[in-house]
Scaffold this motif. Structure first.
Motif, PDB file in Angstrom:
ATOM      1  N   HIS A  19       6.072   6.188  -0.945  1.00 44.81           N
ATOM      2  CA  HIS A  19       6.807   4.977  -0.558  1.00 44.81           C
ATOM      3  C   HIS A  19       5.903   3.951   0.132  1.00 44.81           C
ATOM      4  CE1 HIS A  19      10.633   6.710  -1.672  1.00 44.81           C
ATOM      5  NE2 HIS A  19      10.384   7.779  -0.939  1.00 44.81           N
ATOM      6  N   HIS A  20       4.656   4.325   0.343  1.00 47.48           N
ATOM      7  CA  HIS A  20       3.729   3.422   1.038  1.00 47.48           C
ATOM      8  C   HIS A  20       3.095   2.459   0.042  1.00 47.48           C
ATOM      9  CE1 HIS A  20       0.872   1.878   3.889  1.00 47.48           C
ATOM     10  NE2 HIS A  20      -0.161   2.325   3.183  1.00 47.48           N
ATOM     11  N   ILE A  21       3.270   1.155   0.267  1.00 46.62           N
ATOM     12  CA  ILE A  21       2.712   0.121  -0.601  1.00 46.62           C
ATOM     13  C   ILE A  21       1.407  -0.391   0.008  1.00 46.62           C
ATOM     14  CG2 ILE A  21       3.087  -2.148  -1.635  1.00 46.62           C
ATOM     15  CD1 ILE A  21       6.097  -1.616  -1.467  1.00 46.62           C
ATOM     16  N   VAL A  22       0.329  -0.263  -0.760  1.00 49.98           N
ATOM     17  CA  VAL A  22      -0.992  -0.715  -0.295  1.00 49.98           C
ATOM     18  C   VAL A  22      -1.282  -2.122  -0.803  1.00 49.98           C
ATOM     19  CG1 VAL A  22      -3.473  -0.238  -0.299  1.00 49.98           C
ATOM     20  CG2 VAL A  22      -1.838   1.656  -0.239  1.00 49.98           C
ATOM     21  N   HIS A  23      -1.073  -2.348  -2.097  1.00 49.26           N
ATOM     22  CA  HIS A  23      -1.263  -3.665  -2.706  1.00 49.26           C
ATOM     23  C   HIS A  23       0.023  -4.078  -3.413  1.00 49.26           C
ATOM     24  CE1 HIS A  23      -5.546  -1.928  -3.271  1.00 49.26           C
ATOM     25  NE2 HIS A  23      -5.561  -2.687  -2.196  1.00 49.26           N
ATOM     26  N   GLN A  24       0.299  -5.361  -3.371  1.00 49.39           N
ATOM     27  CA  GLN A  24       1.482  -5.870  -4.064  1.00 49.39           C
ATOM     28  C   GLN A  24       1.166  -7.234  -4.661  1.00 49.39           C
ATOM     29  OE1 GLN A  24       5.060  -6.388  -1.617  1.00 49.39           O
ATOM     30  NE2 GLN A  24       6.253  -5.526  -3.305  1.00 49.39           N
ATOM     31  N   ASP A  25       1.216  -7.290  -5.994  1.00 47.11           N
ATOM     32  CA  ASP A  25       0.975  -8.540  -6.712  1.00 47.11           C
ATOM     33  C   ASP A  25      -0.375  -9.156  -6.318  1.00 47.11           C
ATOM     34  OD1 ASP A  25       1.878 -10.231  -8.713  1.00 47.11           O
ATOM     35  OD2 ASP A  25       2.731 -11.663  -7.297  1.00 47.11           O
ATOM     36  N   LEU A  26      -1.422  -8.353  -6.424  1.00 43.39           N
ATOM     37  CA  LEU A  26      -2.765  -8.773  -6.006  1.00 43.39           C
ATOM     38  C   LEU A  26      -3.535  -9.353  -7.200  1.00 43.39           C
ATOM     39  CD1 LEU A  26      -5.169  -6.789  -3.710  1.00 43.39           C
ATOM     40  CD2 LEU A  26      -6.017  -7.692  -5.881  1.00 43.39           C
ATOM     41  N   SER A  42      -8.236  -2.205   8.782  1.00 44.88           N
ATOM     42  CA  SER A  42      -8.008  -0.812   8.429  1.00 44.88           C
ATOM     43  C   SER A  42      -6.662  -0.673   7.717  1.00 44.88           C
ATOM     44  CB  SER A  42      -8.016   0.044   9.702  1.00 44.88           C
ATOM     45  OG  SER A  42      -7.745   1.387   9.397  1.00 44.88           O
ATOM     46  N   GLY A  43      -6.681   0.008   6.564  1.00 38.08           N
ATOM     47  CA  GLY A  43      -5.452   0.195   5.805  1.00 38.08           C
ATOM     48  C   GLY A  43      -5.107  -0.937   4.870  1.00 38.08           C
ATOM     49  N   SER A  44      -5.995  -1.943   4.764  1.00 39.69           N
ATOM     50  CA  SER A  44      -5.714  -3.088   3.886  1.00 39.69           C
ATOM     51  C   SER A  44      -5.974  -2.772   2.414  1.00 39.69           C
ATOM     52  CB  SER A  44      -6.547  -4.305   4.307  1.00 39.69           C
ATOM     53  OG  SER A  44      -7.930  -4.026   4.189  1.00 39.69           O
ATOM     54  N   GLY A  45      -6.629  -1.646   2.139  1.00 38.73           N
ATOM     55  CA  GLY A  45      -6.824  -1.228   0.757  1.00 38.73           C
ATOM     56  C   GLY A  45      -8.125  -1.670   0.124  1.00 38.73           C
ATOM     57  N   LYS A  46      -9.154  -1.955   0.931  1.00 42.26           N
ATOM     58  CA  LYS A  46     -10.451  -2.390   0.386  1.00 42.26           C
ATOM     59  C   LYS A  46     -11.076  -1.284  -0.465  1.00 42.26           C
ATOM     60  CE  LYS A  46     -12.338  -2.866   4.368  1.00 42.26           C
ATOM     61  NZ  LYS A  46     -11.194  -2.350   5.172  1.00 42.26           N
ATOM     62  N   THR A  47     -11.194  -0.098   0.118  1.00 43.14           N
ATOM     63  CA  THR A  47     -11.821   1.009  -0.603  1.00 43.14           C
ATOM     64  C   THR A  47     -10.984   1.426  -1.802  1.00 43.14           C
ATOM     65  OG1 THR A  47     -12.917   1.803   1.402  1.00 43.14           O
ATOM     66  CG2 THR A  47     -12.681   3.370  -0.399  1.00 43.14           C
ATOM     67  N   ARG A 214     -19.321 -15.316  -2.116  1.00 39.56           N
ATOM     68  CA  ARG A 214     -17.904 -15.531  -1.801  1.00 39.56           C
ATOM     69  C   ARG A 214     -17.360 -14.317  -1.072  1.00 39.56           C
ATOM     70  NH1 ARG A 214     -13.652 -16.435  -5.782  1.00 39.56           N
ATOM     71  NH2 ARG A 214     -14.780 -14.976  -7.140  1.00 39.56           N
ATOM     72  N   ILE A 215     -16.282 -14.551  -0.339  1.00 34.80           N
ATOM     73  CA  ILE A 215     -15.608 -13.498   0.414  1.00 34.80           C
ATOM     74  C   ILE A 215     -14.146 -13.481  -0.017  1.00 34.80           C
ATOM     75  CG2 ILE A 215     -14.947 -12.696   2.730  1.00 34.80           C
ATOM     76  CD1 ILE A 215     -17.387 -14.428   3.729  1.00 34.80           C
ATOM     77  N   ALA A 216     -13.619 -12.264  -0.211  1.00 36.80           N
ATOM     78  CA  ALA A 216     -12.194 -12.093  -0.500  1.00 36.80           C
ATOM     79  C   ALA A 216     -11.576 -11.314   0.645  1.00 36.80           C
ATOM     80  CB  ALA A 216     -11.990 -11.354  -1.818  1.00 36.80           C
ATOM     81  N   VAL A 217     -10.557 -11.905   1.264  1.00 39.27           N
ATOM     82  CA  VAL A 217      -9.928 -11.296   2.443  1.00 39.27           C
ATOM     83  C   VAL A 217      -8.633 -10.608   2.035  1.00 39.27           C
ATOM     84  CG1 VAL A 217      -9.025 -11.706   4.753  1.00 39.27           C
ATOM     85  CG2 VAL A 217     -10.904 -13.122   3.884  1.00 39.27           C
ATOM     86  N   LEU A 218      -8.545  -9.304   2.323  1.00 43.30           N
ATOM     87  CA  LEU A 218      -7.332  -8.536   2.037  1.00 43.30           C
ATOM     88  C   LEU A 218      -6.491  -8.427   3.302  1.00 43.30           C
ATOM     89  CD1 LEU A 218      -9.194  -7.645  -0.377  1.00 43.30           C
ATOM     90  CD2 LEU A 218      -7.935  -5.490  -0.353  1.00 43.30           C
ATOM     91  N   ALA A 219      -5.237  -8.828   3.186  1.00 43.35           N
ATOM     92  CA  ALA A 219      -4.260  -8.706   4.268  1.00 43.35           C
ATOM     93  C   ALA A 219      -2.880  -8.885   3.653  1.00 43.35           C
ATOM     94  CB  ALA A 219      -4.504  -9.752   5.365  1.00 43.35           C
ATOM     95  N   ASP A 220      -1.884  -8.364   4.308  1.00 45.49           N
ATOM     96  CA  ASP A 220      -0.502  -8.507   3.828  1.00 45.49           C
ATOM     97  C   ASP A 220      -0.350  -8.020   2.392  1.00 45.49           C
ATOM     98  OD1 ASP A 220      -0.080  -9.725   6.294  1.00 45.49           O
ATOM     99  OD2 ASP A 220      -0.383 -11.745   5.472  1.00 45.49           O
ATOM    100  N   LYS A 221      -1.113  -6.957   2.041  1.00 49.48           N
ATOM    101  CA  LYS A 221      -1.013  -6.265   0.744  1.00 49.48           C
ATOM    102  C   LYS A 221      -1.578  -7.070  -0.434  1.00 49.48           C
ATOM    103  CE  LYS A 221       3.047  -3.580   2.144  1.00 49.48           C
ATOM    104  NZ  LYS A 221       3.102  -4.094   3.507  1.00 49.48           N
ATOM    105  N   LYS A 222      -2.309  -8.133  -0.158  1.00 51.31           N
ATOM    106  CA  LYS A 222      -2.882  -8.934  -1.248  1.00 51.31           C
ATOM    107  C   LYS A 222      -4.150  -9.639  -0.772  1.00 51.31           C
ATOM    108  CE  LYS A 222       0.989 -10.926  -1.470  1.00 51.31           C
ATOM    109  NZ  LYS A 222       2.153 -11.695  -1.997  1.00 51.31           N
ATOM    110  N   VAL A 223      -4.774 -10.376  -1.679  1.00 57.44           N
ATOM    111  CA  VAL A 223      -5.919 -11.219  -1.300  1.00 57.44           C
ATOM    112  C   VAL A 223      -5.357 -12.532  -0.780  1.00 57.44           C
ATOM    113  CG1 VAL A 223      -7.957 -12.438  -2.112  1.00 57.44           C
ATOM    114  CG2 VAL A 223      -7.456 -10.143  -2.977  1.00 57.44           C
ATOM    115  N   ILE A 224      -5.532 -12.767   0.500  1.00 60.91           N
ATOM    116  CA  ILE A 224      -4.938 -13.969   1.105  1.00 60.91           C
ATOM    117  C   ILE A 224      -5.872 -15.171   1.042  1.00 60.91           C
ATOM    118  CG2 ILE A 224      -3.423 -12.663   2.644  1.00 60.91           C
ATOM    119  CD1 ILE A 224      -5.481 -13.431   4.913  1.00 60.91           C
ATOM    120  N   ALA A 225      -7.174 -14.922   0.845  1.00 62.32           N
ATOM    121  CA  ALA A 225      -8.128 -16.041   0.788  1.00 62.32           C
ATOM    122  C   ALA A 225      -9.385 -15.601   0.064  1.00 62.32           C
ATOM    123  CB  ALA A 225      -8.486 -16.528   2.184  1.00 62.32           C
ATOM    124  N   THR A 226      -9.940 -16.492  -0.742  1.00 65.16           N
ATOM    125  CA  THR A 226     -11.261 -16.275  -1.338  1.00 65.16           C
ATOM    126  C   THR A 226     -12.047 -17.569  -1.195  1.00 65.16           C
ATOM    127  OG1 THR A 226     -10.495 -16.952  -3.544  1.00 65.16           O
ATOM    128  CG2 THR A 226     -10.489 -14.593  -3.052  1.00 65.16           C
TER     129      THR A 226
END
Length: 268
Positions: A19-26, A42-47, A214-226
């Motif tokens: 039931h744990h969602i790591v990425h959503q519509d990324l 931590s826990g944003s799903g990078k790895t 470039r940098i891609a920032v993962l937060a809120d289960k998606k890439v919020i900024a690149t």
């Protein structure tokens, strides 16, 4: 028809563990020849995202394309071809402890089953020279190597098949500042010499600034900024403000970096 400039295309990716969602519509694209760095809390799903690009894990939904081909195609020959065009440097090196330095680097070459041992020997020695490892270290066991040497040998193995795409998972983790700086210079040299596209995960600000286009920032289960460092630092999000705190102040007047940040509109 013009080919896509994207080496990697990730569309609408969902990742769930129970039931744990790591990425959503990324969504994320990696362009040919760039160094793109994934950052996130931590826990944003990078790895996990890196493992999905490598084909080690499959998302619940969405598409991961490498070189225009699906990472999860049922045709065995396609993912095998992708593997031969990619290399990976794991965080702790992941050298096989029962194999010598030589045999660790020779392993992917032997798996091709098309090269004789003399050719493999020559190629292994070339790769060791590329990462500044002397030939006398070729028959040492990984347990007898320093942390810096383990990183260099692991990089040599990652480059054994002359990949076009290289994945780096915390490449300078565990190295002291001097060794870290030396390893970053080595990666920069390899990138230029081999025309590599690189996807990197790192927590180290110095490594991020020295290597990234470039940098891609993962937060809120998606890439919020690149975007470039300047673009991402100005993105209004609590994680960005926390992670990049004082980064621009530290580096904006530094002139000795190998790479300069590109300017332009924030990619969508």
């Amino acid at each position: 028809m013009e080919h896509s400039p994207h080496i990697i295309e990730i569309d609408g990716l969902d990742t769930r563990f129970g039931h744990h969602i790591v990425h959503q519509d990324l969504y994320l694209n990696v362009e040919k020849g760039e160094v793109l760095t994934l950052v996130g809390g931590s826990g944003s799903g990078k790895t996990t995202l890196l493992r999905q690009m490598l084909g080690l894990e499959q998302p619940a939904k969405g598409q991961v394309k490498i070189f225009g081909k699906s990472r999860y195609n049922r045709d065995f020959s396609l993912p095998k071809n992708i593997r031969n065009r990619t290399g990976v440097l794991f965080q702790q090196g992941a050298l096989f402890s029962a194999l010598t330095v030589y045999d660790n680097i020779a392993l992917p070459l032997r798996e091709l089953r098309t090269l004789d041992e003399q050719v493999i020997y020559d190629l292994v020695m070339i790769k060791l020279n590329m990462v500044a490892i002397e030939p006398e270290h070729a028959y040492k066991m990984p347990a007898n190597l320093s942390g810096g040497m383990i990183k260099r040998v692991s990089l040599a193995r990652a480059l054994a098949l002359d990949p076009e795409l290289l994945f780096l998972d915390e490449p300078t983790a565990g190295l002291d500042p001097e060794l870290s700086e030396s390893f970053v210079r080595l990666i920069l040299d390899m990138r230029k010499e081999l025309d590599l596209t690189i996807v990197m995960v790192t927590h180290d600000i110095d490594t991020l600034v020295s290597l990234s286009d470039r940098i891609a920032v993962l937060a809120d289960k998606k890439v919020i900024a690149t975007g470039t460092l300047d673009q991402v630092c100005n993105h209004p999000h609590p994680f960005v403000e926390s992670f990049f705190k004082n980064v621009k102040k530290k580096f904006q007047h530094t002139d000795n970096r190998e790479l300069s940040w590109k300017t332009g509109p924030m990619p969508s």
